[in-house]
Enzyme design. Structure first.
Site, short mmCIF file in Angstrom:
data_model
loop_
_atom_site.label_atom_id
_atom_site.label_comp_id
_atom_site.label_asym_id
_atom_site.label_seq_id
_atom_site.Cartn_x
_atom_site.Cartn_y
_atom_site.Cartn_z
N HIS A 17 1.13 -1.03 0.05
CA HIS A 17 -0.27 -0.20 -0.52
C HIS A 17 1.13 1.20 0.28
CE1 HIS A 17 -3.44 -2.59 2.08
NE2 HIS A 17 -3.55 -2.15 0.49
N LYS A 41 -15.40 -8.47 4.23
CA LYS A 41 -14.60 -8.50 4.88
C LYS A 41 -15.16 -8.35 5.93
CE LYS A 41 -10.66 -7.59 1.43
NZ LYS A 41 -9.81 -6.81 1.63
N ARG A 90 -2.02 -6.13 -8.91
CA ARG A 90 -0.60 -7.25 -8.03
C ARG A 90 -1.13 -8.14 -9.49
NH1 ARG A 90 -2.98 -8.03 -2.19
NH2 ARG A 90 -4.44 -8.01 -3.18
N SER A 128 -2.33 -8.14 3.28
CA SER A 128 -3.53 -7.64 4.50
C SER A 128 -3.05 -8.89 4.95
CB SER A 128 -3.76 -6.93 4.73
OG SER A 128 -3.35 -5.23 4.13
O1 PNS Z 1 -9.10 -3.28 0.63
P1 PNS Z 1 -10.00 -3.53 -0.18
O2 PNS Z 1 -10.44 -4.75 0.48
O3 PNS Z 1 -10.08 -4.52 -1.40
O4 PNS Z 1 -10.70 -2.29 -0.44
C1 PNS Z 1 -12.13 -2.16 -1.43
C2 PNS Z 1 -12.76 -1.09 -1.31
C3 PNS Z 1 -13.08 -1.26 0.32
C4 PNS Z 1 -11.95 -0.50 -2.13
C5 PNS Z 1 -14.32 -1.31 -1.71
O5 PNS Z 1 -14.71 -2.09 -1.45
C6 PNS Z 1 -15.47 -0.34 -2.19
O6 PNS Z 1 -14.79 1.18 -2.47
N1 PNS Z 1 -16.24 0.09 -1.04
C7 PNS Z 1 -17.16 1.58 -0.23
C8 PNS Z 1 -18.79 0.98 -1.05
C9 PNS Z 1 -18.61 1.00 -1.78
O7 PNS Z 1 -18.73 2.08 -2.79
N2 PNS Z 1 -18.98 0.24 -2.72
C10 PNS Z 1 -19.40 -0.27 -4.61
C11 PNS Z 1 -17.74 -0.49 -5.35
S1 PNS Z 1 -18.40 -1.12 -6.89
#
Ligand code: PNS
Length: 161
Positions: A17, A41, A90, A128
């Protein structure tokens, strides 16, 4: 002013990150690192803890701020007038999921582009989840997380077990 949002779970922030945040900070005028919610998650660290850890390791980057939000990313982008979402890529395994999110966010908020930065090769398999797994067994995670937060992460994750 070009504002980018770097969203993620950051549970906890890793060197992977950090690489993406550092590089994003050279590409945009302002970068908001956003501790966000991925509903699929279960988190080991609270949002407040994840924000604190990120603040500790991004304090030296003048144009980077850390925030958290529990709503839709698209709504947050609009509120902040952001024009880019920066994500790290990645292996190919990330692609399908990131592709789906990028297209959905574009639909919900067409004013922002998703920008993918390819990870440094040494971070290719870093996540993570891997950090949490190793730390929970008392393993050494010093090559995977920023040094200033190493002890905090270790203590929290070993204690959880
Ligand atoms: O590190 P991650 O878990 O891959 O991040 C994913 C994250 C938190 C960026 C994604 O789940 C997100 O944008 N969540 C906010 C809610 C949202 O907008 N969901 C629709 C995404 S298309």
């Amino acid at each position: 002013m070009r504002i980018a949002v770097c969203p993620g779970s950051f549970d906890p922030v890793t060197l992977g990150h950090m690489d993406i945040i550092n590089r994003a900070s050279t590409l945009f005028d302002k970068v908001i690192v956003l501790v966000s919610v991925n509903s699929s998650k279960k988190y080991a660290f609270t949002a407040e803890e994840r924000v604190e850890l990120l603040k500790k390791v991004t304090g030296n980057l003048e144009n980077v701020v850390v925030e958290s939000d529990s709503g839709l990313l698209a709504d947050y982008l609009k509120k902040k007038n952001a024009t880019a979402i920066v994500k790290g890529l990645r292996a190919v395994t990330d692609f399908e999921y990131e592709f789906q999110m990028a297209l959905t966010n574009k639909k919900l908020y067409p004013e922002a582009e998703t920008v993918f930065l390819i990870t440094k090769s040494e971070n290719m398999y870093l996540s993570s989840s891997i950090v949490k797994e190793i730390a929970s067994y008392g393993g050494d995670i010093k090559d995977f997380v920023p040094e200033p937060i190493l002890d905090t992460i270790k203590e929290r994750l070993v204690k959880d077990k």
